[in-house]
Design a protein around this motif. Structure first.
Motif, PDB file in Angstrom:
ATOM      1  N   LYS A  84       0.871  -1.195   0.000  1.00  0.00           N
ATOM      2  CA  LYS A  84       0.000   0.000   0.000  1.00  0.00           C
ATOM      3  C   LYS A  84       0.892   1.224   0.000  1.00  0.00           C
ATOM      4  CE  LYS A  84      -3.971   2.037   2.374  1.00  0.00           C
ATOM      5  NZ  LYS A  84      -3.514   3.416   2.341  1.00  0.00           N
ATOM      6  N   ALA A  85       0.529   2.245  -0.764  1.00  0.00           N
ATOM      7  CA  ALA A  85       1.335   3.459  -0.881  1.00  0.00           C
ATOM      8  C   ALA A  85       1.360   4.197   0.444  1.00  0.00           C
ATOM      9  CB  ALA A  85       0.783   4.352  -1.980  1.00  0.00           C
ATOM     10  N   ASP A  86       2.525   4.853   0.718  1.00  0.00           N
ATOM     11  CA  ASP A  86       2.655   5.621   1.958  1.00  0.00           C
ATOM     12  C   ASP A  86       1.895   6.931   1.896  1.00  0.00           C
ATOM     13  OD1 ASP A  86       4.274   3.656   3.010  1.00  0.00           O
ATOM     14  OD2 ASP A  86       6.122   4.580   2.265  1.00  0.00           O
ATOM     15  N   ASN A  87       1.760   7.508   0.727  1.00  0.00           N
ATOM     16  CA  ASN A  87       1.034   8.776   0.592  1.00  0.00           C
ATOM     17  C   ASN A  87       0.321   8.796  -0.755  1.00  0.00           C
ATOM     18  OD1 ASN A  87       3.021   9.768  -1.393  1.00  0.00           O
ATOM     19  ND2 ASN A  87       4.383   9.890   0.409  1.00  0.00           N
ATOM     20  N   ASP A  88      -0.379   9.888  -1.001  1.00  0.00           N
ATOM     21  CA  ASP A  88      -1.200   9.991  -2.209  1.00  0.00           C
ATOM     22  C   ASP A  88      -0.372  10.139  -3.473  1.00  0.00           C
ATOM     23  OD1 ASP A  88      -3.415   9.795  -0.652  1.00  0.00           O
ATOM     24  OD2 ASP A  88      -3.740  11.963  -0.491  1.00  0.00           O
ATOM     25  N   ASN A  89       0.900  10.571  -3.345  1.00  0.00           N
ATOM     26  CA  ASN A  89       1.733  10.804  -4.526  1.00  0.00           C
ATOM     27  C   ASN A  89       2.419   9.527  -5.029  1.00  0.00           C
ATOM     28  OD1 ASN A  89       1.142  13.561  -4.471  1.00  0.00           O
ATOM     29  ND2 ASN A  89       2.741  13.925  -2.940  1.00  0.00           N
ATOM     30  N   GLU A  90       2.419   8.453  -4.240  1.00  0.00           N
ATOM     31  CA  GLU A  90       3.040   7.192  -4.627  1.00  0.00           C
ATOM     32  C   GLU A  90       1.975   6.196  -5.053  1.00  0.00           C
ATOM     33  OE1 GLU A  90       5.456   5.866  -1.437  1.00  0.00           O
ATOM     34  OE2 GLU A  90       6.811   7.601  -1.487  1.00  0.00           O
ATOM     35  N   SER A  91       2.429   5.045  -5.557  1.00  0.00           N
ATOM     36  CA  SER A  91       1.500   4.012  -6.009  1.00  0.00           C
ATOM     37  C   SER A  91       1.964   2.666  -5.458  1.00  0.00           C
ATOM     38  CB  SER A  91       1.455   3.969  -7.544  1.00  0.00           C
ATOM     39  OG  SER A  91       0.583   2.945  -7.974  1.00  0.00           O
ATOM     40  N   GLY A  92       1.037   1.932  -4.844  1.00  0.00           N
ATOM     41  CA  GLY A  92       1.321   0.603  -4.327  1.00  0.00           C
ATOM     42  C   GLY A  92       0.487  -0.437  -5.046  1.00  0.00           C
ATOM     43  N   MET A  93       0.608  -1.708  -4.585  1.00  0.00           N
ATOM     44  CA  MET A  93      -0.139  -2.797  -5.211  1.00  0.00           C
ATOM     45  C   MET A  93      -1.644  -2.561  -5.113  1.00  0.00           C
ATOM     46  SD  MET A  93       0.071  -5.585  -6.901  1.00  0.00           S
ATOM     47  CE  MET A  93       1.746  -6.166  -6.690  1.00  0.00           C
ATOM     48  N   LEU A  94      -2.083  -2.070  -3.913  1.00  0.00           N
ATOM     49  CA  LEU A  94      -3.510  -1.821  -3.732  1.00  0.00           C
ATOM     50  C   LEU A  94      -4.000  -0.775  -4.730  1.00  0.00           C
ATOM     51  CD1 LEU A  94      -6.136  -2.198  -2.123  1.00  0.00           C
ATOM     52  CD2 LEU A  94      -5.330  -0.417  -0.555  1.00  0.00           C
ATOM     53  N   GLU A  95      -3.265   0.330  -4.860  1.00  0.00           N
ATOM     54  CA  GLU A  95      -3.661   1.382  -5.783  1.00  0.00           C
ATOM     55  C   GLU A  95      -3.607   0.879  -7.233  1.00  0.00           C
ATOM     56  OE1 GLU A  95      -2.895   3.070  -2.023  1.00  0.00           O
ATOM     57  OE2 GLU A  95      -1.541   1.894  -3.264  1.00  0.00           O
ATOM     58  N   PHE A  96      -2.579   0.041  -7.536  1.00  0.00           N
ATOM     59  CA  PHE A  96      -2.443  -0.520  -8.882  1.00  0.00           C
ATOM     60  C   PHE A  96      -3.653  -1.382  -9.230  1.00  0.00           C
ATOM     61  CE2 PHE A  96      -0.830  -3.879 -11.755  1.00  0.00           C
ATOM     62  CZ  PHE A  96      -0.409  -3.093 -12.808  1.00  0.00           C
ATOM     63  N   LEU A  97      -4.059  -2.256  -8.278  1.00  0.00           N
ATOM     64  CA  LEU A  97      -5.224  -3.122  -8.512  1.00  0.00           C
ATOM     65  C   LEU A  97      -6.501  -2.293  -8.625  1.00  0.00           C
ATOM     66  CD1 LEU A  97      -4.369  -6.078  -6.098  1.00  0.00           C
ATOM     67  CD2 LEU A  97      -4.262  -6.072  -8.589  1.00  0.00           C
ATOM     68  N   GLU A  98      -6.621  -1.264  -7.760  1.00  0.00           N
ATOM     69  CA  GLU A  98      -7.807  -0.402  -7.836  1.00  0.00           C
ATOM     70  C   GLU A  98      -7.843   0.328  -9.171  1.00  0.00           C
ATOM     71  OE1 GLU A  98      -7.736   2.120  -4.417  1.00  0.00           O
ATOM     72  OE2 GLU A  98      -8.931   0.742  -3.210  1.00  0.00           O
ATOM     73  N   ASP A  99      -6.662   0.703  -9.673  1.00  0.00           N
ATOM     74  CA  ASP A  99      -6.592   1.361 -10.977  1.00  0.00           C
ATOM     75  C   ASP A  99      -7.042   0.414 -12.082  1.00  0.00           C
ATOM     76  OD1 ASP A  99      -6.149   3.390 -12.712  1.00  0.00           O
ATOM     77  OD2 ASP A  99      -3.968   3.167 -12.809  1.00  0.00           O
ATOM     78  N   ILE A 100      -6.641  -0.883 -11.970  1.00  0.00           N
ATOM     79  CA  ILE A 100      -7.065  -1.877 -12.963  1.00  0.00           C
ATOM     80  C   ILE A 100      -8.567  -2.090 -12.894  1.00  0.00           C
ATOM     81  CG2 ILE A 100      -6.899  -4.329 -13.597  1.00  0.00           C
ATOM     82  CD1 ILE A 100      -3.963  -4.211 -12.651  1.00  0.00           C
ATOM     83  N   ILE A 101      -9.053  -2.261 -11.647  1.00  0.00           N
ATOM     84  CA  ILE A 101     -10.488  -2.539 -11.469  1.00  0.00           C
ATOM     85  C   ILE A 101     -11.326  -1.323 -11.853  1.00  0.00           C
ATOM     86  CG2 ILE A 101     -12.260  -3.159  -9.776  1.00  0.00           C
ATOM     87  CD1 ILE A 101      -9.930  -4.531  -8.212  1.00  0.00           C
ATOM     88  N   GLY A 102     -10.763  -0.140 -11.643  1.00  0.00           N
ATOM     89  CA  GLY A 102     -11.504   1.089 -11.950  1.00  0.00           C
ATOM     90  C   GLY A 102     -12.146   1.727 -10.738  1.00  0.00           C
ATOM     91  N   THR A 103     -11.777   1.246  -9.525  1.00  0.00           N
ATOM     92  CA  THR A 103     -12.387   1.805  -8.304  1.00  0.00           C
ATOM     93  C   THR A 103     -11.678   3.056  -7.809  1.00  0.00           C
ATOM     94  OG1 THR A 103     -11.031   0.304  -6.982  1.00  0.00           O
ATOM     95  CG2 THR A 103     -13.254  -0.428  -7.541  1.00  0.00           C
ATOM     96  N   THR A 104     -10.572   3.468  -8.499  1.00  0.00           N
ATOM     97  CA  THR A 104      -9.853   4.679  -8.067  1.00  0.00           C
ATOM     98  C   THR A 104     -10.750   5.909  -8.175  1.00  0.00           C
ATOM     99  OG1 THR A 104      -7.823   3.682  -8.906  1.00  0.00           O
ATOM    100  CG2 THR A 104      -7.749   6.030  -8.427  1.00  0.00           C
ATOM    101  N   ARG A 105     -11.589   5.884  -9.190  1.00  0.00           N
ATOM    102  CA  ARG A 105     -12.480   7.046  -9.370  1.00  0.00           C
ATOM    103  C   ARG A 105     -13.498   7.197  -8.244  1.00  0.00           C
ATOM    104  NH1 ARG A 105     -14.345   3.032 -12.762  1.00  0.00           N
ATOM    105  NH2 ARG A 105     -16.572   2.502 -12.581  1.00  0.00           N
ATOM    106  N   LEU A 106     -13.623   6.127  -7.433  1.00  0.00           N
ATOM    107  CA  LEU A 106     -14.590   6.189  -6.328  1.00  0.00           C
ATOM    108  C   LEU A 106     -13.987   6.759  -5.054  1.00  0.00           C
ATOM    109  CD1 LEU A 106     -16.252   2.688  -6.800  1.00  0.00           C
ATOM    110  CD2 LEU A 106     -17.092   4.886  -7.619  1.00  0.00           C
ATOM    111  N   LYS A 107     -12.653   7.021  -5.063  1.00  0.00           N
ATOM    112  CA  LYS A 107     -12.009   7.496  -3.834  1.00  0.00           C
ATOM    113  C   LYS A 107     -12.597   8.821  -3.358  1.00  0.00           C
ATOM    114  CE  LYS A 107      -7.418   5.380  -3.743  1.00  0.00           C
ATOM    115  NZ  LYS A 107      -5.964   5.638  -3.769  1.00  0.00           N
ATOM    116  N   GLU A 108     -12.641   9.770  -4.292  1.00  0.00           N
ATOM    117  CA  GLU A 108     -13.147  11.098  -3.906  1.00  0.00           C
ATOM    118  C   GLU A 108     -14.604  11.057  -3.444  1.00  0.00           C
ATOM    119  OE1 GLU A 108     -13.370  15.653  -5.704  1.00  0.00           O
ATOM    120  OE2 GLU A 108     -12.443  14.031  -6.865  1.00  0.00           O
ATOM    121  N   PRO A 109     -15.515  10.365  -4.211  1.00  0.00           N
ATOM    122  CA  PRO A 109     -16.892  10.255  -3.692  1.00  0.00           C
ATOM    123  C   PRO A 109     -16.958   9.573  -2.334  1.00  0.00           C
ATOM    124  CG  PRO A 109     -16.825   9.644  -6.003  1.00  0.00           C
ATOM    125  CD  PRO A 109     -15.412   9.812  -5.577  1.00  0.00           C
TER     126      PRO A 109
END
Length: 715
Positions: free
Chosen positions: A101-126
């Protein structure tokens, strides 16, 4: 750079572009690795890179934007935005070295990578916004829960009062029911008694009739017996005299009988007493009868004792004589010496008694002197205490008088200043109050007008909006908004003037432009009143005679723009206003004339000149206001007025607070001045009395000290 992708070699040294084409098609799978194309599903996507580093996309050799390519491919399940279906060169190692998991919002970890693949990153802000809302709603819920708990506690505390109130109401209902039963019982008893009384009355009426008949008979008998009665009365008077004489004799006999009865009663009382005395004497006589025998026995016993005692006495005398003879010789010298000593003792005792009497006299004189001295000292001490108290009181009063001399003028001066300040504050208050009232009324009027502007119908809003933009001209507004009446005439005007909802324009051309605009934009329909046409066809009549004391409704309407008066007259004509329907009926068709007037009542009943009448149901109100509406309201003006009103309100609040403080201070000073002026003459008189008392006390103390000195006994 894109230009480095262009092929360059000896065979092709000067190529200006490179191009990549991807062919797409839908297929139907067959057994094995065979397939067939779906007809009409084939298309190509290409990208061309130029020597100047520019590029463009084509779909089937047609130039398009990238977003159109993205949209086309997305419709077939190829998402170019989240293109994680492609693993590019070097990404495998990068993915393997990713943190869980990324340490901050400017980095990318496995969790963020998978969320990016799945498409759930766009749901973070909502989700973060929803989390904030959840926290906000949780706070609101906690507040509401606390309020609910408080209300539940209050409810529990009020439960007993509620139960008590319910019990009280049940008791009251029970009492009411019992009272009702009792009332019904009383009513039933009263009905029974009434029937009984009616029967008794009928029976008594029958008896009365019979009695009247008997009375008539008795009257006849009475007339016959009156003559006989006269004779009997003469005889009766004679007999009456004799009876009086006999009564007097009988009374004398009664008096004698009473006296005899009293004497007989006394004799009986005495007889009873004598009987008791006789019984007592008989008892004593029986005791005395037995007494001689008893005495004889005692005499015999005592006689024997006496004889024995006499014998013992003789023997004792003899023995005494012998003993006295023996000791007489021994005691004779002692007896003589005793007599001499007794004489000496008597002389000494006499001297002692004389000294005691002298000492008692001296002691009494000393006590007298000491008591007088103590008395004089006590009196002196009282005088000293009184002198000290008098001195202290006089000093306090003098200090108070000195304080009054300085404080009263100072307080009066301050009181005058406070009065002047109160007058100035009152003037300021009245000035600011008047200004506040005017500004507030102006603000309320603007707010009301703004509210009316917002609440107008869609057609009028659209027209006024076009007028504001300058596309339409000559629109004055809705007729009902251009005039005003007192609120008590609202129903009458709203009923009698059917043109209040019409839109007033300056000219026919203005009205035509408005109609064309409404038709063109399919907004709706409206009725227009062009003033130029109405003014030509309508003339305001002031010469026609109307019933005395009956106002014309048109004359009650107030307008800011005199041009619209003719529009109101066009809608109302010479409609008269009546208080009620009876007055309206009289006015509409006066007796003895063929005139007919159009009349409306305050409640909205309308008499037409044709003789028809309308009314009832829900009256028409609110179509005209109590103040002339402003068709265009400037929000900045409202905001400025609100600030001015708030400033004036704060200023008035400050003045009121200062007035309260000054009045409180003034009342306190007035009270202090009144008390000081009231106490000043009293204190002056008391100081004079204290001075007089001080001189008297000094004199009394000096005299008392001399008395104490005189009263002190000499050593």
């Amino acid at each position: 750079k894109l230009s480095v992708l262009i092929h360059s070699s000896d065979s092709y040294p000067a190529l200006t572009f490179c191009k990549v084409i991807v062919h797409f098609a839908l297929i139907n799978d067959k057994p094995g690795e065979d397939f067939e194309f779906v007809s009409g599903s084939q298309f190509t996507v290409s990208r061309t890179a130029n020597k100047d580093n520019s590029s463009h996309y084509c779909v089937d050799d047609r130039k398009v934007q990238f977003k159109e390519v993205s949209k086309l491919l997305s419709s077939h399940g190829i998402d170019l935005r989240y293109n994680r279906f492609l693993i590019l060169q070097g990404e495998v190692e990068q993915i393997a070295l990713m943190k869980p998991k990324a340490d901050n919002d400017n980095e990318s970890g496995m969790l963020e990578f998978l969320e990016d693949i799945i498409g759930t990153t766009r749901l973070k802000e909502p989700l973060s916004q929803l989390a904030l809302k959840v926290e906000e709603f949780n706070e609101i819920r906690a507040e509401k829960m606390n309020r609910v708990k408080v209300v539940e506690k209050e409810l529990k505390t009020l439960e007993e009062a509620k139960n008590e109130a319910i019990r009280f109401l049940e008791a009251e209902n029970g009492i009411t029911i019992e009272k009702s039963k009792l009332y019904q019982t009383y009513r039933s008893d009263a009905n029974t008694e009434r029937e009984t009384a009616l029967n008794e009355y009928n029976r008594a009426n029958d008896i009365y009739e019979k009695a009247m008949n008997e009375i008539n008979d008795l009257k006849e008998q009475r007339q016959a017996s009156e003559a006989e009665h006269k004779e009997k009365s003469q005889q009766f008077s004679i007999i009456n005299k004799k009876a009086e004489e006999l009564n007097e004799k009988f009374k004398e006999c009664e008096r004698l009988d009473v006296q005899l009865r009293d004497k007989l009663k006394n004799i009986k009382t005495k007889g009873k007493k004598l009987d008791k005395d006789i019984e007592n004497e008989n008892e004593k006589l029986e005791d005395l009868t037995l007494m001689p025998d008893k005495c004889r026995t005692e005499i015999e016993v005592l006689t024997k004792k006496k004889e024995k005692a006499e014998n013992d006495l003789k023997l004792a005398d003899e023995r005494l004589a012998v003993v006295m003879g023996e000791i007489k010789g021994d005691t004779e010298p002692l007896k003589n010496r005793k007599d001499v000593i007794e004489k000496q003792l008597m002389e000494l005792q006499k001297g002692v008694n004389e000294m005691r009497s002298l000492m008692e006299i001296a002691k009494q004189e000393l006590d007298i002197y000491l008591s007088e001295e103590q008395k004089q000292k006590t009196r002196l001490q009282q005088l000293n205490c009184q002198f000290d108290k008098n001195t202290t009181d006089a000093k306090d009063k003098r200090n108070a008088l000195q304080r009054f001399q300085t404080e009263i003028p100072s307080a009066e001066h301050k009181m005058n200043e406070l009065r002047e300040e109160i007058e100035k504050l009152e003037q300021k208050k009245s000035k600011f109050t008047e200004e506040f009232t005017n500004r507030n009324n102006q603000l309320q009027s603007l707010r009301h007008s703004a509210g009316d502007t917002h609440s107008r119908n869609r057609v009028l809003n659209a027209l006024m909006d076009q007028k504001k933009k300058g596309h339409l001209r000559g629109i004055l507004g809705r007729l009902g908004d251009l005039g005003a009446v007192d609120s008590k005439y609202d129903c009458a005007v709203s009923t009698a003037c059917g043109t209040l909802d019409n839109i007033v324009t300056e000219t026919v051309d203005n009205a035509t432009d408005c109609i064309n605009f409404l038709k063109k934009n399919n907004i709706g329909t409206a009725r227009f009143m062009p003033l130029d046409k109405i003014s030509k066809s309508t003339r305001i009549s002031d010469e026609q005679a109307f019933p005395e004391g009956v106002p014309r409704l048109f004359d009650l309407i107030r307008v800011n723009d005199e041009r619209v008066r003719v529009a109101f007259y066009y809608g109302l004509r010479n409609t008269l206003l009546a208080k009620d329907i009876e007055q309206a009926h009289r006015i509409s068709s006066p007796k003895g004339t063929h005139e007919r007037h159009r009349v409306v009542t305050l409640k909205g009943e309308l008499y037409e000149t044709s003789g028809t009448m309308s009314g009832g149901g829900r009256p028409s109100t609110g179509r005209i206001g109590s103040s002339v509406a402003v068709t265009e309201v400037d929000e900045k003006e409202i905001q400025a007025l609100e600030e001015e009103v708030n400033r004036l309100r704060n200023k008035m609040s400050e003045i009121n607070n200062r007035l309260d403080d000054v009045r409180t201070e003034s009342e306190r000073l007035l009270k202090d001045i009144t008390v000081m002026k009231k106490n000043k003459p009293q204190f002056e008189m008391e100081v004079k009395q204290f001075d007089k008392m001080e001189a008297e006390l000094k004199k009394s103390i000096k005299e008392q000290e001399e008395r104490v000195t005189k009263a002190a006994p000499d050593a």
